[in-house]
Design a protein around this motif. Structure first.
Motif, PDB file in Angstrom:
ATOM      1  N   VAL A   1       0.862  -1.212   0.142  1.00 52.15           N
ATOM      2  CA  VAL A   1       0.036  -0.041  -0.015  1.00 52.15           C
ATOM      3  C   VAL A   1       0.773   1.692  -0.155  1.00 52.15           C
ATOM      4  CG1 VAL A   1      -2.022   1.077   1.465  1.00 52.15           C
ATOM      5  CG2 VAL A   1      -1.399  -1.024   0.905  1.00 52.15           C
ATOM      6  N   ALA A   2       1.604   1.136   0.705  1.00 49.91           N
ATOM      7  CA  ALA A   2       2.797   2.293   1.144  1.00 49.91           C
ATOM      8  C   ALA A   2       3.572   2.339  -0.448  1.00 49.91           C
ATOM      9  CB  ALA A   2       3.676   2.183   1.998  1.00 49.91           C
ATOM     10  N   LEU A   3       4.248   1.349  -0.885  1.00 49.64           N
ATOM     11  CA  LEU A   3       5.003   1.918  -2.452  1.00 49.64           C
ATOM     12  C   LEU A   3       4.044   1.793  -3.648  1.00 49.64           C
ATOM     13  CD1 LEU A   3       7.383   1.156  -3.885  1.00 49.64           C
ATOM     14  CD2 LEU A   3       6.538  -1.211  -4.215  1.00 49.64           C
ATOM     15  N   GLY A   4       2.815   1.996  -3.345  1.00 44.61           N
ATOM     16  CA  GLY A   4       1.117   1.831  -4.145  1.00 44.61           C
ATOM     17  C   GLY A   4       0.989   4.059  -4.235  1.00 44.61           C
ATOM     18  N   MET A   5       1.113   3.926  -2.651  1.00 44.64           N
ATOM     19  CA  MET A   5       0.374   5.693  -2.816  1.00 44.64           C
ATOM     20  C   MET A   5       2.232   6.521  -3.251  1.00 44.64           C
ATOM     21  SD  MET A   5      -0.773   5.611   1.098  1.00 44.64           S
ATOM     22  CE  MET A   5      -1.569   7.386   1.348  1.00 44.64           C
ATOM     23  N   PHE A   6       3.173   5.720  -3.015  1.00 41.99           N
ATOM     24  CA  PHE A   6       4.370   7.007  -3.550  1.00 41.99           C
ATOM     25  C   PHE A   6       3.983   6.424  -5.105  1.00 41.99           C
ATOM     26  CE2 PHE A   6       8.475   6.538  -4.630  1.00 41.99           C
ATOM     27  CZ  PHE A   6       9.090   7.740  -4.187  1.00 41.99           C
ATOM     28  N   SER A   7       4.297   5.905  -5.426  1.00 44.09           N
ATOM     29  CA  SER A   7       4.438   5.075  -7.556  1.00 44.09           C
ATOM     30  C   SER A   7       3.768   5.948  -7.445  1.00 44.09           C
ATOM     31  CB  SER A   7       4.039   4.174  -7.191  1.00 44.09           C
ATOM     32  OG  SER A   7       5.107   2.780  -6.625  1.00 44.09           O
ATOM     33  N   GLY A   8       1.975   6.669  -6.849  1.00 48.84           N
ATOM     34  CA  GLY A   8       1.190   7.298  -7.885  1.00 48.84           C
ATOM     35  C   GLY A   8       1.180   8.816  -7.508  1.00 48.84           C
ATOM     36  N   GLY A   9       1.841   9.356  -6.120  1.00 48.69           N
ATOM     37  CA  GLY A   9       2.564  10.724  -6.946  1.00 48.69           C
ATOM     38  C   GLY A   9       3.613  10.647  -7.963  1.00 48.69           C
ATOM     39  N   VAL A  10       4.644   9.451  -7.882  1.00 43.93           N
ATOM     40  CA  VAL A  10       5.909   9.648  -9.039  1.00 43.93           C
ATOM     41  C   VAL A  10       4.962   9.740 -10.201  1.00 43.93           C
ATOM     42  CG1 VAL A  10       7.686   8.429  -9.595  1.00 43.93           C
ATOM     43  CG2 VAL A  10       7.276   8.669  -6.792  1.00 43.93           C
ATOM     44  N   ILE A  11       4.304   9.322 -10.876  1.00 41.66           N
ATOM     45  CA  ILE A  11       3.809   9.025 -11.831  1.00 41.66           C
ATOM     46  C   ILE A  11       2.677  10.517 -12.204  1.00 41.66           C
ATOM     47  CG2 ILE A  11       1.871   7.777 -13.409  1.00 41.66           C
ATOM     48  CD1 ILE A  11       2.428   5.182 -12.050  1.00 41.66           C
ATOM     49  N   MET A  12       2.468  11.057 -11.228  1.00 36.70           N
ATOM     50  CA  MET A  12       1.896  12.155 -11.813  1.00 36.70           C
ATOM     51  C   MET A  12       2.913  12.717 -11.586  1.00 36.70           C
ATOM     52  SD  MET A  12      -1.294  13.366  -9.449  1.00 36.70           S
ATOM     53  CE  MET A  12      -1.624  14.439 -10.365  1.00 36.70           C
ATOM     54  N   LYS A  13       4.016  13.430 -11.405  1.00 34.22           N
ATOM     55  CA  LYS A  13       4.621  13.985 -11.097  1.00 34.22           C
ATOM     56  C   LYS A  13       5.752  14.065 -12.655  1.00 34.22           C
ATOM     57  CE  LYS A  13       9.189  16.061  -9.042  1.00 34.22           C
ATOM     58  NZ  LYS A  13       9.977  16.532  -8.011  1.00 34.22           N
ATOM     59  N   LYS A  14       6.542  12.659 -12.972  1.00 36.16           N
ATOM     60  CA  LYS A  14       6.761  12.487 -14.468  1.00 36.16           C
ATOM     61  C   LYS A  14       5.934  12.592 -15.581  1.00 36.16           C
ATOM     62  CE  LYS A  14       9.812   8.303 -16.078  1.00 36.16           C
ATOM     63  NZ  LYS A  14       9.594   7.294 -16.629  1.00 36.16           N
ATOM     64  N   PHE A  15       4.981  12.256 -15.586  1.00 33.56           N
ATOM     65  CA  PHE A  15       4.130  12.370 -16.825  1.00 33.56           C
ATOM     66  C   PHE A  15       3.121  13.985 -16.672  1.00 33.56           C
ATOM     67  CE2 PHE A  15       4.545   8.089 -16.360  1.00 33.56           C
ATOM     68  CZ  PHE A  15       5.232   7.026 -17.153  1.00 33.56           C
ATOM     69  N   LYS A  16       3.162  14.883 -15.452  1.00 33.21           N
ATOM     70  CA  LYS A  16       3.013  15.428 -15.276  1.00 33.21           C
ATOM     71  C   LYS A  16       1.110  15.517 -15.701  1.00 33.21           C
ATOM     72  CE  LYS A  16       6.777  18.619 -16.749  1.00 33.21           C
ATOM     73  NZ  LYS A  16       7.766  17.712 -16.579  1.00 33.21           N
ATOM     74  N   LEU A  17       0.954  14.576 -15.012  1.00 28.88           N
ATOM     75  CA  LEU A  17      -1.141  14.179 -15.764  1.00 28.88           C
ATOM     76  C   LEU A  17      -1.577  15.810 -15.174  1.00 28.88           C
ATOM     77  CD1 LEU A  17      -1.859  11.101 -13.896  1.00 28.88           C
ATOM     78  CD2 LEU A  17      -0.899  11.306 -16.316  1.00 28.88           C
ATOM     79  N   SER A  18      -2.910  16.458 -15.791  1.00 27.85           N
ATOM     80  CA  SER A  18      -3.547  17.276 -15.934  1.00 27.85           C
ATOM     81  C   SER A  18      -4.353  16.401 -14.890  1.00 27.85           C
ATOM     82  CB  SER A  18      -3.727  17.655 -17.454  1.00 27.85           C
ATOM     83  OG  SER A  18      -4.612  16.845 -18.239  1.00 27.85           O
ATOM     84  N   ILE A  19      -5.459  17.990 -14.320  1.00 31.82           N
ATOM     85  CA  ILE A  19      -6.446  17.227 -13.557  1.00 31.82           C
ATOM     86  C   ILE A  19      -7.860  16.106 -14.268  1.00 31.82           C
ATOM     87  CG2 ILE A  19      -7.833  19.198 -14.610  1.00 31.82           C
ATOM     88  CD1 ILE A  19      -7.780  17.451 -10.880  1.00 31.82           C
ATOM     89  N   MET A  20      -7.711  16.056 -15.761  1.00 32.87           N
ATOM     90  CA  MET A  20      -8.133  15.226 -16.244  1.00 32.87           C
ATOM     91  C   MET A  20      -7.196  14.069 -16.496  1.00 32.87           C
ATOM     92  SD  MET A  20     -11.074  15.035 -17.865  1.00 32.87           S
ATOM     93  CE  MET A  20     -11.612  12.621 -17.687  1.00 32.87           C
ATOM     94  N   GLY A  21      -6.372  13.970 -16.584  1.00 32.93           N
ATOM     95  CA  GLY A  21      -5.266  12.922 -16.684  1.00 32.93           C
ATOM     96  C   GLY A  21      -5.284  12.160 -15.227  1.00 32.93           C
ATOM     97  N   ALA A  22      -5.432  13.164 -13.738  1.00 34.27           N
ATOM     98  CA  ALA A  22      -5.578  12.199 -12.280  1.00 34.27           C
ATOM     99  C   ALA A  22      -6.735  11.644 -12.706  1.00 34.27           C
ATOM    100  CB  ALA A  22      -5.505  13.521 -11.924  1.00 34.27           C
TER     101      ALA A  22
END
Length: 633
Positions: free
Chosen positions: A362-383
């Protein structure tokens, strides 16, 4: 500031450890106090009750007082509450489990498991028909009340730690460092549950009255449904750690010199508003912001709240989150119990697996989700799409849990027949005057579990404790007609299914957790900036009230409906469940998970509305918000 950061991290670790240890002991508490699962849910939800009782006072008055000392008082209350939970062990007396074995440790011979009427009265149900003075005292006082009150006190003490601690850091740290400091504290809080479950695993291996009984006379093992581990020992350790975490805060100052670059920007009075808008708050701080708005703007509160709930995106997301949290909290609370009952694992092993496998996933999943948002620069629609996709994929995978089942253990007279008889009494044990309430299982050579050695028709026995062997068992119609202590082990195929269950559990936990951070950003971005504090605070309040408190209770009540054999209290009455209908158990638990899948499907509507509001900016999609005021970043 660095010393405060270290002290706060230790306090986070202590409260996370004691909270996870509480969840690791639910089966131990259930058996020790002979209570059903729904009462365990009441005890578990009492922490949230205590938290909500004082959060308004702490949020409003805490920032005006000496924050480190208020945190120290909170840690002290948490410690006292944890010690109070362990108190019943020292006043309730020794644990006496149901058994019909009356053997002497110093002799290899024992009384016959198939007694005559005069001797069965001493061990049978009629013995409880004449209550002693001890029984009268026990009936007036339920010891689990102490656990309930102790957990409420833990909830009260935990309240100031998060909002006052984070705001203290945000007040005195440079703006570019505050997020890093808070991230460090939150990381430590993830480590706490790992150690909490590991502590639960160690204590569950130790017999509850270790040091006060001769272990050679104990005829049960950690895998037995009557086994109770040293649950109290972990609470003493957790209480001591929490007590130590309070000490540094007594010596820290009320305030620190502000960095020069902060003096011109922010004042301490604006701290809560600042770290809400910067996204630096956690769930308790957000509710603190909600209360500050309530106190300062009460005349406009109801119209503002009506406007907020009129936002269809926010309202749908709120509903989906409440349903999801109900499922997640219920599953986390009873998952060790599910592993014990369904796959025949001991409480120690179930807690170990939770601490070593599930929590890190669970901890790794939450951390990875934030990393993915930052790396791919997800917009609100992408999020929104990412959170929706991970939820759908996770719940699709969870449907495979329906196929990962093990059949009930074969227990004569309960899940299997005595040849042609469907009750506990049969022709093979007709000559034995057997009590039908004592759950004292033995495993026959035929692979069938019998309710007790008496109901297996056993005439003689030798050995003591776990080494007792019963002979001349008339109901065991194969081999040497012998039986051994305890239930028969599950088949090898069930152990293979258990490995598949663990693998799928880790994968689904990781995938669902991936959408945690994007989902949180969706909540922040779907509303006007002026309503962020109120929206986040109201979200925290509703999820705690409608999910954190009721979910463990009704999950426990549903689990109770699948019980096949209830234990018997010493003074009469129904005790803890000894064996469940595992097929019904699995079906009911994951049927609730299916409802969450439908809730995740509802998120599609949220995604469509957000897409319309961002791409079209039309007033007919989000009627309560001016498109020009939408925060589209």
């Amino acid at each position: 500031l660095q010393m405060f950061l270290v002290a706060l991290s230790f306090a986070y670790f202590a409260k996370a450890l004691s909270g996870s240890y509480m969840k690791s002991t639910i089966t131990q508490l259930e058996r020790r106090f002979d209570i059903p699962s729904y009462l365990i849910g009441v005890i578990d939800g009492s922490f949230e009750i205590g938290n909500l009782l004082v959060i308004a006072f702490v949020s409003y008055f805490g920032a005006k007082l000496h924050r480190p000392k208020i945190i120290a008082i909170g840690c002290l209350l948490m410690s006292l509450g944890t010690f109070l939970i362990a108190l019943p062990h020292f006043i309730i007396g020794r644990y006496k489990f149901e058994t019909s074995i009356r053997s002497s440790v110093n002799s290899t011979n024992s009384l016959s498991p198939c007694p005559v009427r005069s001797s069965v009265l001493a061990a049978g149900p009629s013995a409880s028909s004449m209550p002693s003075s001890g029984c009268e005292h026990e009936s007036r006082l339920s010891m689990w009340i102490y656990v309930f009150l102790g957990n409420i006190l833990r909830g009260i003490g935990e309240t100031p730690v998060q909002p006052l601690g984070i705001s203290y850091i945000d007040d005195h740290a440079l703006e570019e460092n505050a997020a890093f400091y808070i991230g460090c504290v939150q990381t430590i809080s993830v480590i706490g549950p790992v150690f909490g479950y590991l502590l639960g695993s160690v204590c569950a291996k130790i017999y509850v009255d270790i040091g006060f009984v001769n272990m050679e006379s104990i005829s049960i093992t950690p895998g037995d449904a009557r086994w109770v581990g040293a649950w109290w020992l972990g609470y003493l350790i957790a209480g001591l750690i929490t007590l130590l975490s309070a000490m540094p805060f007594w010596f820290l100052p009320k305030s620190l010199p502000l960095p020069e670059r902060r003096l011109d920007k922010y004042s301490p009075e604006r701290t809560i508003v600042v770290h809400v808008c910067c996204g630096l708050t956690n769930k308790i701080q957000l509710f603190a912001s909600f209360l500050n708005i309530l106190y300062s703007c009460f005349p406009d509160f109801l119209p503002t709240l009506r406007s907020l709930l009129g936002n269809p995106v926010y309202f749908l997301y709120l509903c989906v989150t409440i349903i999801q949290f109900n499922s997640l909290i219920g599953m986390v609370t009873y998952k060790p119990k599910y592993i014990e009952q369904h796959y025949g694992q001991s409480a120690s092993k179930a807690n170990f697996l939770m601490g070593v496998i599930n929590i890190p996933a669970v901890a790794l999943g939450m951390f990875s989700g934030g990393v993915i948002m930052k790396k791919f620069k997800l917009s609100i629609m992408g999020a929104a799409k990412f959170a929706l996709g991970t939820s759908l994929l996770g719940y699709f995978l969870s449907l495979f849990f329906f196929a990962m089942g093990c059949e009930n253990a074969s227990v004569a007279g309960i899940t299997s027949l005595y040849k042609v008889d469907s009750s506990l009494l049969a022709s093979c044990n007709a000559d034995c005057q057997c009590p039908e309430t004592n759950w004292d299982p033995v495993c026959g050579e035929n692979g069938l579990t019998y309710f007790s050695p008496c109901l297996a028709g056993c005439r003689t026995s030798h050995g003591s404790g776990v080494d007792t062997v019963f002979e001349q068992c008339s109901c065991v119609a194969v081999g040497n007609h012998t039986a051994s202590v305890g239930q028969c082990n599950n088949t090898d195929s069930c152990h293979r299914v258990f490995l598949y269950f663990l693998a799928l559990s880790v994968i689904t936990s990781f995938i669902i957790s991936l959408g945690g951070t994007p989902g949180y950003m969706l909540l922040i971005r779907c509303i006007r900036p002026q309503l962020k504090s109120l929206a986040l605070g109201f979200h925290t309040l509703t999820t705690r009230t409608l999910a954190g408190i009721p979910a463990p209770i009704y999950f426990g009540a549903i689990i109770d409906t699948t019980c096949l054999k209830w234990g018997q209290k010493k003074c009469g009455g129904r005790g803890a469940c000894r064996i469940y209908n595992t097929t019904a158990y699995r079906y009911l638990v994951f049927k609730i998970k299916k409802k969450i899948f439908l809730a995740a499907a509802t998120s599609t509507s949220v995604s469509n509305r957000i897409e319309g509001s961002i791409r079209l900016k039309s007033l007919h999609v989000i009627t309560s918000i001016d498109p020009n005021e939408l925060d589209l970043n």
